[in-house]
Scaffold this motif. Sequence first.
Motif, PDB file in Angstrom:
ATOM      1  N   VAL A 114       0.873  -1.175   0.000  1.00 42.82           N
ATOM      2  CA  VAL A 114       0.000   0.000   0.000  1.00 42.82           C
ATOM      3  C   VAL A 114       0.908   1.222   0.000  1.00 42.82           C
ATOM      4  O   VAL A 114       1.767   1.362   0.881  1.00 42.82           O
ATOM      5  N   ASP A 115       0.734   2.109  -0.987  1.00 48.15           N
ATOM      6  CA  ASP A 115       1.557   3.309  -1.114  1.00 48.15           C
ATOM      7  C   ASP A 115       0.673   4.548  -1.156  1.00 48.15           C
ATOM      8  O   ASP A 115      -0.462   4.503  -1.656  1.00 48.15           O
ATOM      9  N   ALA A 116       1.198   5.652  -0.643  1.00 49.62           N
ATOM     10  CA  ALA A 116       0.500   6.941  -0.711  1.00 49.62           C
ATOM     11  C   ALA A 116       1.535   8.041  -0.867  1.00 49.62           C
ATOM     12  O   ALA A 116       2.626   7.973  -0.281  1.00 49.62           O
ATOM     13  N   ALA A 117       1.202   9.058  -1.671  1.00 49.43           N
ATOM     14  CA  ALA A 117       2.132  10.163  -1.917  1.00 49.43           C
ATOM     15  C   ALA A 117       1.354  11.466  -2.021  1.00 49.43           C
ATOM     16  O   ALA A 117       0.355  11.550  -2.744  1.00 49.43           O
ATOM     17  N   TRP A 118       1.825  12.470  -1.286  1.00 48.98           N
ATOM     18  CA  TRP A 118       1.292  13.825  -1.370  1.00 48.98           C
ATOM     19  C   TRP A 118       2.261  14.661  -2.195  1.00 48.98           C
ATOM     20  O   TRP A 118       3.483  14.590  -2.000  1.00 48.98           O
ATOM     21  N   LEU A 119       1.739  15.485  -3.096  1.00 51.66           N
ATOM     22  CA  LEU A 119       2.578  16.255  -4.006  1.00 51.66           C
ATOM     23  C   LEU A 119       2.060  17.686  -4.091  1.00 51.66           C
ATOM     24  O   LEU A 119       0.864  17.909  -4.296  1.00 51.66           O
ATOM     25  N   ALA A 120       2.966  18.653  -3.902  1.00 53.97           N
ATOM     26  CA  ALA A 120       2.609  20.071  -4.022  1.00 53.97           C
ATOM     27  C   ALA A 120       2.741  20.477  -5.484  1.00 53.97           C
ATOM     28  O   ALA A 120       3.841  20.764  -5.965  1.00 53.97           O
ATOM     29  N   THR A 121       1.633  20.479  -6.200  1.00 50.34           N
ATOM     30  CA  THR A 121       1.653  20.722  -7.643  1.00 50.34           C
ATOM     31  C   THR A 121       1.392  22.179  -8.023  1.00 50.34           C
ATOM     32  O   THR A 121       1.673  22.573  -9.156  1.00 50.34           O
ATOM     33  N   LYS A 122       0.859  22.981  -7.113  1.00 48.91           N
ATOM     34  CA  LYS A 122       0.520  24.364  -7.448  1.00 48.91           C
ATOM     35  C   LYS A 122       1.752  25.260  -7.344  1.00 48.91           C
ATOM     36  O   LYS A 122       2.576  25.081  -6.446  1.00 48.91           O
ATOM     37  N   PRO A 123       1.904  26.228  -8.249  1.00 49.61           N
ATOM     38  CA  PRO A 123       3.066  27.132  -8.200  1.00 49.61           C
ATOM     39  C   PRO A 123       3.128  27.889  -6.877  1.00 49.61           C
ATOM     40  O   PRO A 123       2.115  28.391  -6.378  1.00 49.61           O
ATOM     41  N   PHE A 157      -2.101  10.792  -3.824  1.00 48.01           N
ATOM     42  CA  PHE A 157      -2.147   9.728  -4.819  1.00 48.01           C
ATOM     43  C   PHE A 157      -1.854   8.413  -4.096  1.00 48.01           C
ATOM     44  O   PHE A 157      -0.957   8.348  -3.248  1.00 48.01           O
ATOM     45  N   THR A 158      -2.604   7.369  -4.427  1.00 49.66           N
ATOM     46  CA  THR A 158      -2.467   6.099  -3.715  1.00 49.66           C
ATOM     47  C   THR A 158      -2.278   4.951  -4.695  1.00 49.66           C
ATOM     48  O   THR A 158      -2.627   5.047  -5.878  1.00 49.66           O
ATOM     49  N   GLY A 159      -1.730   3.867  -4.177  1.00 42.96           N
ATOM     50  CA  GLY A 159      -1.544   2.654  -4.956  1.00 42.96           C
ATOM     51  C   GLY A 159      -1.684   1.434  -4.073  1.00 42.96           C
ATOM     52  O   GLY A 159      -1.216   1.428  -2.926  1.00 42.96           O
ATOM     53  N   LEU A 166       3.887  -7.912 -10.482  1.00 45.21           N
ATOM     54  CA  LEU A 166       2.962  -7.264  -9.566  1.00 45.21           C
ATOM     55  C   LEU A 166       1.760  -6.703 -10.314  1.00 45.21           C
ATOM     56  O   LEU A 166       1.865  -6.295 -11.477  1.00 45.21           O
ATOM     57  N   LEU A 167       0.636  -6.683  -9.630  1.00 44.48           N
ATOM     58  CA  LEU A 167      -0.585  -6.054 -10.122  1.00 44.48           C
ATOM     59  C   LEU A 167      -0.906  -4.893  -9.197  1.00 44.48           C
ATOM     60  O   LEU A 167      -1.066  -5.072  -7.985  1.00 44.48           O
ATOM     61  N   GLY A 168      -0.970  -3.687  -9.762  1.00 45.49           N
ATOM     62  CA  GLY A 168      -1.246  -2.502  -8.969  1.00 45.49           C
ATOM     63  C   GLY A 168      -2.520  -1.809  -9.404  1.00 45.49           C
ATOM     64  O   GLY A 168      -2.896  -1.844 -10.585  1.00 45.49           O
ATOM     65  N   TYR A 169      -3.181  -1.176  -8.444  1.00 48.46           N
ATOM     66  CA  TYR A 169      -4.379  -0.379  -8.730  1.00 48.46           C
ATOM     67  C   TYR A 169      -4.172   1.024  -8.169  1.00 48.46           C
ATOM     68  O   TYR A 169      -3.796   1.194  -6.999  1.00 48.46           O
ATOM     69  N   TYR A 170      -4.416   2.035  -9.020  1.00 48.57           N
ATOM     70  CA  TYR A 170      -4.180   3.431  -8.666  1.00 48.57           C
ATOM     71  C   TYR A 170      -5.461   4.213  -8.955  1.00 48.57           C
ATOM     72  O   TYR A 170      -5.828   4.404 -10.124  1.00 48.57           O
ATOM     73  N   PRO A 171      -6.169   4.655  -7.916  1.00 51.11           N
ATOM     74  CA  PRO A 171      -7.472   5.303  -8.121  1.00 51.11           C
ATOM     75  C   PRO A 171      -7.416   6.551  -8.989  1.00 51.11           C
ATOM     76  O   PRO A 171      -8.371   6.855  -9.703  1.00 51.11           O
ATOM     77  N   ARG A 172      -6.309   7.297  -8.954  1.00 49.84           N
ATOM     78  CA  ARG A 172      -6.244   8.500  -9.784  1.00 49.84           C
ATOM     79  C   ARG A 172      -4.800   8.793 -10.167  1.00 49.84           C
ATOM     80  O   ARG A 172      -3.858   8.397  -9.467  1.00 49.84           O
ATOM     81  N   GLY A 173      -4.652   9.473 -11.300  1.00 48.74           N
ATOM     82  CA  GLY A 173      -3.344   9.903 -11.754  1.00 48.74           C
ATOM     83  C   GLY A 173      -2.639   8.943 -12.683  1.00 48.74           C
ATOM     84  O   GLY A 173      -1.708   9.331 -13.383  1.00 48.74           O
ATOM     85  N   GLN A 174      -3.062   7.675 -12.708  1.00 43.43           N
ATOM     86  CA  GLN A 174      -2.396   6.677 -13.540  1.00 43.43           C
ATOM     87  C   GLN A 174      -2.723   6.907 -15.015  1.00 43.43           C
ATOM     88  O   GLN A 174      -3.826   7.325 -15.372  1.00 43.43           O
ATOM     89  N   THR A 175      -1.736   6.628 -15.888  1.00 47.11           N
ATOM     90  CA  THR A 175      -1.934   6.856 -17.320  1.00 47.11           C
ATOM     91  C   THR A 175      -2.955   5.897 -17.923  1.00 47.11           C
ATOM     92  O   THR A 175      -3.622   6.239 -18.896  1.00 47.11           O
ATOM     93  N   THR A 176      -3.087   4.684 -17.371  1.00 42.20           N
ATOM     94  CA  THR A 176      -4.089   3.755 -17.892  1.00 42.20           C
ATOM     95  C   THR A 176      -5.482   4.215 -17.481  1.00 42.20           C
ATOM     96  O   THR A 176      -5.681   4.783 -16.406  1.00 42.20           O
ATOM     97  N   THR A 177      -6.470   3.929 -18.330  1.00 40.96           N
ATOM     98  CA  THR A 177      -7.815   4.463 -18.110  1.00 40.96           C
ATOM     99  C   THR A 177      -8.508   3.846 -16.906  1.00 40.96           C
ATOM    100  O   THR A 177      -9.251   4.525 -16.193  1.00 40.96           O
TER     101      THR A 177
END
Length: 632
Positions: free
Chosen positions: A550-559, A570-572, A592-603
């Motif tokens: 189980v992975d989780a990452a917070w990212l400051a994307t705003k300038p 973002f989680t995995g 490995l089989l991973g599932y990423y609720p958002r942000g992943q390039t696959t649909t």
Amino acid sequence: MNPLFWSVRVLLGRLPGLLALLLLAASAQAQQPTPPVVTDSMRTQPETRRDSLRRRFDQERVLTGLKAYTRRKTIAGKVASAIFNFTERQEDRVGIDVELLDRQFDQHSYKIVRRIDIRALDAFGYSVSDPTRQPRNILERTGNSLHVTTSRARIRQLLLFRVGEELAPQALAESERLLRQTEELLDARVFVDEETTTQDSVDIRIITKDIFSIGASYQLRDVGAGVVEADDINFLGQGHQVRNRFEYGRTEPQSWSYDGSYLVPFRHFLNGQVSYRNSYNYQEQSISFSRNFYSLNTRYAGAAALRMVQQLVPAGQEPETFQASNFSIKDVWLGRSLRLRSYDLGYENPARIILSGRIYNTSYTARPNPDYQNSSLVLGTVGYSVRRYYKDKYLFGFGRTEDIPTGSLLSFTAGYDFNDQSNRNYYALRGSTGAFSQRNGYLYLSAEFGSFIRQRDKDWQQGLLSTELLYFTRLYHTGNWQWRHFFWNRSALGFNRLRTDQLLLIDGNRGLRGFESDIRGNSRFVLNYETTVFTPVSFLGFRMAGVAFVDAAWLATKPGQELPFRETPFTGFGLGIRMRNEYIAVRTVQLLLGYYPRGQTTTNGFRIFESSRPYYDFNDFNFAQPNTVRYE
């Protein structure tokens, strides 16, 4: 071809083989004799039997069936026996004490080394813990015939003692650790021959076991596109490392790329390396010579390197318009280790004071705009380090002996950056500590802060606060099954970064494993959790383990945003299998089989991926070259 579709098709192609193995196990279980059923004549109602389709799947029953099938004397049984190995290794039965490596040979310190006997074992069928073990089948014997055993001269390069010299404290334990940490050796043991050792002299025996050093792989990415890799990490048994990677069928104007290197180890732990890289709009050539603080008693370390880069970078917003950016990098550093006084007679103080300096020069022969500056960075570091090592198993390997670094490190770095626009000062502070116990596991903590300060207006630039926490539990046992839990936290908080800085990613080893995305940010905070279950199953020399993460990452994307916690993480989530063969160069294979609720390039958010690199690793408490805090 879609990579996800290709991975699914490969898995479906392998399903019949897996189902066949399960049927073999079920058949072996079903054909075992069963006792006769004794009915009770006093019962007026027949006993209701449970529906067999609703029985709970019992993994122990499957393993028992497979074990029984491998003991059969039929042709199918012998084939299954060659594929699956359920015999518990002697190293696992004997175990290994979680042992501090400092004082195990203290009674032999300062004795004269009279003789050194070296026995180098081939990659397959031998064991450093069982001298009587021999290759058992044609596969092991064939593999050994294709392998060049590590030469005794190469093994002597890694020893901290010589015949006719006094045996320094900790030289035996440190030599054993250095042998184990080389890429071409799987394991090593250093023994003192107590039967022939006298009060003033000592005889030493060394046993090493190789890995199969030649590796090759092929990855088909699409019709007419793929990647070919070929490596030899122990060329001719001399410890030379040759690595080659060729990619073809790329969609860029240059349809191929190549990346190769050649490393040569010399005496006194000096390494020389040349490398070459050629891809679309990028070429690089480099040569380097380096010597690290490889041991506690190492007094001097340093390196000298030269890199030459020729690349084309985009020119403004116009597509397919590029400008040249050619530069060279000259990098030199030197370090000195100072011993501290010991107040324990016969025992050397493991603490060291380290002084080091570095010059890092970047010179442009062609640059697209003034932001690409010539610069000379001068750095100096003073630090305090304490290093100790423990031995254990089933951490990142599958039963081999692993050295666990513990201790503490504290350093202060100051420097000056001479550049074309405005000279700057640099300051950094780093601290780390680690501890290990058989009962509680391993804990590592680290924090580092660094920033440039422009002189004319005291402006802080390119600042970074970096922290790390790594914890894994003790090894748990249930029968022949063993498992550990891993927890990893990393953060990188950047402030006052320049607009030319490459922002942070959260894909792969930098954040969520298996995650594919181009999302970048100024700061990140990452949490990783993993459970690894080591099974008793061995398949063609590959030992198997189950993995869940189980992975989780917070990212400051705003300038202008410096803290990442204001945004949704973002989680995995994923699971898979890990196969590791300790005897070959490409040791680990993970599917490995991973599932990423958002942000992943696959649909759909799912991704099947393969990895051959370990996700976790130890941080040693020795000093390397003075450096700025890495923003990557």
